[in-house]
Design a protein around this motif. Structure first.
Motif, PDB file in Angstrom:
ATOM      1  N   ALA A 166       0.871  -1.179   0.000  1.00 54.59           N
ATOM      2  CA  ALA A 166       0.000   0.000   0.000  1.00 54.59           C
ATOM      3  C   ALA A 166       0.900   1.218   0.000  1.00 54.59           C
ATOM      4  O   ALA A 166       1.940   1.227   0.660  1.00 54.59           O
ATOM      5  N   PHE A 167       0.535   2.224  -0.763  1.00 58.23           N
ATOM      6  CA  PHE A 167       1.381   3.424  -0.811  1.00 58.23           C
ATOM      7  C   PHE A 167       0.523   4.664  -0.717  1.00 58.23           C
ATOM      8  O   PHE A 167      -0.693   4.613  -0.913  1.00 58.23           O
ATOM      9  N   ASP A 168       1.143   5.755  -0.359  1.00 55.02           N
ATOM     10  CA  ASP A 168       0.473   7.057  -0.371  1.00 55.02           C
ATOM     11  C   ASP A 168       0.610   7.616  -1.781  1.00 55.02           C
ATOM     12  O   ASP A 168       1.731   7.772  -2.286  1.00 55.02           O
ATOM     13  N   PHE A 169      -0.526   7.901  -2.415  1.00 57.29           N
ATOM     14  CA  PHE A 169      -0.456   8.556  -3.722  1.00 57.29           C
ATOM     15  C   PHE A 169       0.362   9.849  -3.609  1.00 57.29           C
ATOM     16  O   PHE A 169       0.457  10.446  -2.533  1.00 57.29           O
ATOM     17  N   ARG A 170       0.937  10.274  -4.709  1.00 57.89           N
ATOM     18  CA  ARG A 170       1.658  11.559  -4.746  1.00 57.89           C
ATOM     19  C   ARG A 170       0.801  12.653  -4.094  1.00 57.89           C
ATOM     20  O   ARG A 170      -0.412  12.720  -4.292  1.00 57.89           O
ATOM     21  N   GLY A 171       1.455  13.498  -3.312  1.00 59.10           N
ATOM     22  CA  GLY A 171       0.717  14.593  -2.676  1.00 59.10           C
ATOM     23  C   GLY A 171      -0.056  14.196  -1.435  1.00 59.10           C
ATOM     24  O   GLY A 171      -0.677  15.046  -0.791  1.00 59.10           O
ATOM     25  N   TYR A 172      -0.032  12.912  -1.099  1.00 55.64           N
ATOM     26  CA  TYR A 172      -0.735  12.422   0.083  1.00 55.64           C
ATOM     27  C   TYR A 172       0.284  11.890   1.098  1.00 55.64           C
ATOM     28  O   TYR A 172       1.321  11.327   0.717  1.00 55.64           O
ATOM     29  N   GLY A 173      -0.046  12.022   2.384  1.00 58.41           N
ATOM     30  CA  GLY A 173       0.731  11.369   3.436  1.00 58.41           C
ATOM     31  C   GLY A 173       2.207  11.717   3.395  1.00 58.41           C
ATOM     32  O   GLY A 173       2.590  12.889   3.406  1.00 58.41           O
ATOM     33  N   LEU A 174       3.031  10.689   3.308  1.00 59.47           N
ATOM     34  CA  LEU A 174       4.481  10.868   3.336  1.00 59.47           C
ATOM     35  C   LEU A 174       5.105  10.860   1.945  1.00 59.47           C
ATOM     36  O   LEU A 174       6.328  10.832   1.815  1.00 59.47           O
ATOM     37  N   SER A 175       4.272  10.857   0.904  1.00 57.09           N
ATOM     38  CA  SER A 175       4.796  10.934  -0.469  1.00 57.09           C
ATOM     39  C   SER A 175       4.985  12.389  -0.880  1.00 57.09           C
ATOM     40  O   SER A 175       4.306  13.285  -0.373  1.00 57.09           O
ATOM     41  N   GLU A 176       5.915  12.603  -1.803  1.00 57.70           N
ATOM     42  CA  GLU A 176       6.197  13.975  -2.245  1.00 57.70           C
ATOM     43  C   GLU A 176       5.058  14.539  -3.093  1.00 57.70           C
ATOM     44  O   GLU A 176       4.352  13.801  -3.786  1.00 57.70           O
ATOM     45  N   HIS A 177       4.922  15.853  -3.035  1.00 55.61           N
ATOM     46  CA  HIS A 177       3.994  16.561  -3.917  1.00 55.61           C
ATOM     47  C   HIS A 177       4.644  16.775  -5.279  1.00 55.61           C
ATOM     48  O   HIS A 177       5.849  17.052  -5.343  1.00 55.61           O
ATOM     49  N   PRO A 178       3.873  16.706  -6.367  1.00 54.99           N
ATOM     50  CA  PRO A 178       4.415  17.152  -7.649  1.00 54.99           C
ATOM     51  C   PRO A 178       4.584  18.667  -7.620  1.00 54.99           C
ATOM     52  O   PRO A 178       3.963  19.344  -6.795  1.00 54.99           O
ATOM     53  N   PRO A 179       5.420  19.216  -8.507  1.00 59.76           N
ATOM     54  CA  PRO A 179       5.686  20.661  -8.439  1.00 59.76           C
ATOM     55  C   PRO A 179       4.462  21.535  -8.687  1.00 59.76           C
ATOM     56  O   PRO A 179       4.366  22.629  -8.139  1.00 59.76           O
ATOM     57  N   GLN A 180       3.519  21.064  -9.510  1.00 56.61           N
ATOM     58  CA  GLN A 180       2.329  21.878  -9.817  1.00 56.61           C
ATOM     59  C   GLN A 180       1.062  21.038  -9.620  1.00 56.61           C
ATOM     60  O   GLN A 180       0.442  20.577 -10.586  1.00 56.61           O
ATOM     61  N   PRO A 181       0.634  20.864  -8.365  1.00 57.76           N
ATOM     62  CA  PRO A 181      -0.519  20.006  -8.083  1.00 57.76           C
ATOM     63  C   PRO A 181      -1.778  20.390  -8.867  1.00 57.76           C
ATOM     64  O   PRO A 181      -2.543  19.518  -9.292  1.00 57.76           O
ATOM     65  N   GLU A 182      -1.973  21.686  -9.080  1.00 56.47           N
ATOM     66  CA  GLU A 182      -3.210  22.133  -9.740  1.00 56.47           C
ATOM     67  C   GLU A 182      -3.301  21.708 -11.207  1.00 56.47           C
ATOM     68  O   GLU A 182      -4.352  21.834 -11.827  1.00 56.47           O
ATOM     69  N   LYS A 183      -2.199  21.202 -11.768  1.00 52.99           N
ATOM     70  CA  LYS A 183      -2.224  20.722 -13.159  1.00 52.99           C
ATOM     71  C   LYS A 183      -2.434  19.216 -13.245  1.00 52.99           C
ATOM     72  O   LYS A 183      -2.429  18.640 -14.330  1.00 52.99           O
ATOM     73  N   GLU A 184      -2.591  18.555 -12.095  1.00 51.45           N
ATOM     74  CA  GLU A 184      -2.680  17.093 -12.059  1.00 51.45           C
ATOM     75  C   GLU A 184      -4.124  16.618 -12.246  1.00 51.45           C
ATOM     76  O   GLU A 184      -5.081  17.329 -11.928  1.00 51.45           O
ATOM     77  N   SER A 185      -4.251  15.379 -12.736  1.00 54.50           N
ATOM     78  CA  SER A 185      -5.566  14.747 -12.844  1.00 54.50           C
ATOM     79  C   SER A 185      -5.436  13.275 -12.458  1.00 54.50           C
ATOM     80  O   SER A 185      -4.338  12.769 -12.227  1.00 54.50           O
ATOM     81  N   MET A 186      -6.566  12.592 -12.419  1.00 58.26           N
ATOM     82  CA  MET A 186      -6.601  11.179 -12.057  1.00 58.26           C
ATOM     83  C   MET A 186      -5.686  10.344 -12.958  1.00 58.26           C
ATOM     84  O   MET A 186      -5.142   9.331 -12.547  1.00 58.26           O
ATOM     85  N   PHE A 187      -5.538  10.793 -14.201  1.00 56.56           N
ATOM     86  CA  PHE A 187      -4.758  10.001 -15.152  1.00 56.56           C
ATOM     87  C   PHE A 187      -3.271   9.979 -14.785  1.00 56.56           C
ATOM     88  O   PHE A 187      -2.558   9.047 -15.148  1.00 56.56           O
ATOM     89  N   ASP A 188      -2.810  11.001 -14.040  1.00 57.11           N
ATOM     90  CA  ASP A 188      -1.417  10.990 -13.572  1.00 57.11           C
ATOM     91  C   ASP A 188      -1.166   9.819 -12.616  1.00 57.11           C
ATOM     92  O   ASP A 188      -0.042   9.333 -12.506  1.00 57.11           O
TER      93      ASP A 188
END
Length: 314
Positions: free
Chosen positions: A58-80
């Motif tokens: 089990a992992f934390d999706f990007r931007g969640y929990g202890l995983s890193e955020h992508p540089p521009q979260p507002e440009k992300e979608s489910m397909f990422d």
């Protein structure tokens, strides 16, 4: 058994993802969380499938929990998250895995199976059937404008609503509200957090320790990415057409899950219309199950998951 779960960070698509793992079987089961969940939501299932001979991840999706955020979260979608799931399999040297998705985690799980069927042995989802992101994914216009998804899609609104409270209170409020059978809808003069009654106890299956664990992980990540994916990006088209999920699939639905009250949802599932997208789909209903059925009734859910996994090898 919780202390036997091992934690690491794995580099995937330029981001360090937090990964929890238990079991050493040759067959991997990858768990995909929803919101307001995190890897920890799968604690009961991870231990059960590991005991049954599988490798549970089990992992934390990007931007969640202890995983890193992508540089521009507002440009992300489910397909990422689809490329993230495949990237994680590559990083862990897993050729093919079972995917188990809960809440919005079901959507990238199904999309991965549709686009990369050679990497997915089967799909199990809880609370959400196959849905293709796009303008009609949730027919919000058929619900009052205080519907929680509509409210959270509005830039800044949830941030202001959540920001009035400590993170632990936000998680507690959502877990308590969303374990009921009614769709969370705020009146015009109130916000979603105002629906919570402080005298309401935690659900009996959700301990203070569980709440503290969730809160610490969201204190780390905040809600910025979570509000973008799934909520604000749910209407973004995937560019896919004529999507079919050809691998075996299992949908576990609690009959007291508020999601069944989304416009058209119950008919889509019960009529079998969902099988036009997922032909090899088995559907199991748990009469007393809520939206958090895997934490509420873990023994039953674990049994269904393991029986389904084992059946793929008969």
């Amino acid at each position: 058994m919780m202390e036997k779960i091992q934690h690491s960070h794995v580099q995937v698509k330029g981001l360090k993802l937090h990964v929890a793992e238990i079991g050493s079987g040759s067959k991997a089961v990858v768990f995909l969380h929803g919101f307001p969940e995190i890897w920890y939501t799968w604690r009961h299932q991870m231990i059960a499938v590991a005991k049954a001979g599988y490798r549970a991840i089990a992992f934390d999706f990007r931007g969640y929990g202890l995983s890193e955020h992508p540089p521009q979260p507002e440009k992300e979608s489910m397909f990422d998250l689809v490329s993230e799931i495949v990237g994680l399999l590559d990083a862990l040297n897993i050729g093919k895995a079972f995917l188990v998705g809960k809440d919005f985690g079901a959507i990238p799980g199904y999309l991965t199976a549709a686009v990369h069927s050679e990497r997915v042995a089967a799909v199990i989802t809880l609370g959400i059937p196959f849905l293709l992101p796009g303008p009609s994914v949730v027919q919000s216009h058929l619900l009052p404008k205080g519907f929680y998804v509509t409210r959270w899609q509005e830039p800044g609104r949830a941030e202001a609503d959540f920001g009035r409270f400590p993170v632990k209170s936000v998680i507690r409020n959502i877990y308590t509200l969303f374990s009921k059978s009614e769709v969370p809808i705020a009146p015009d003069d109130k916000e979603i957090m105002d629906l919570f009654d402080p005298s309401t106890p935690l659900p009996p299956w959700f301990s203070k320790e569980d709440l503290a664990t969730y809160a610490s992980l969201y204190e780390n990540s905040g809600f910025r990415y979570a509000l973008q994916v799934p909520y604000r990006s749910s209407k973004v088209e995937t560019g896919l057409s004529d999507v079919k999920v050809t691998v075996p699939a299992l949908l576990i639905m609690g009959e007291k899950d508020y999601v069944l009250k989304f416009p058209g949802m119950e008919d889509y599932i019960r009529s079998g219309a969902v099988k036009s997208y997922v032909p090899d789909l088995e559907i199991v209903y748990i009469p007393e199950g809520s939206h958090f059925v895997h934490e509420q009734i873990p023994e039953k859910v674990n049994q269904l998951i393991i029986e389904f996994l084992n059946k793929q090898y008969i």
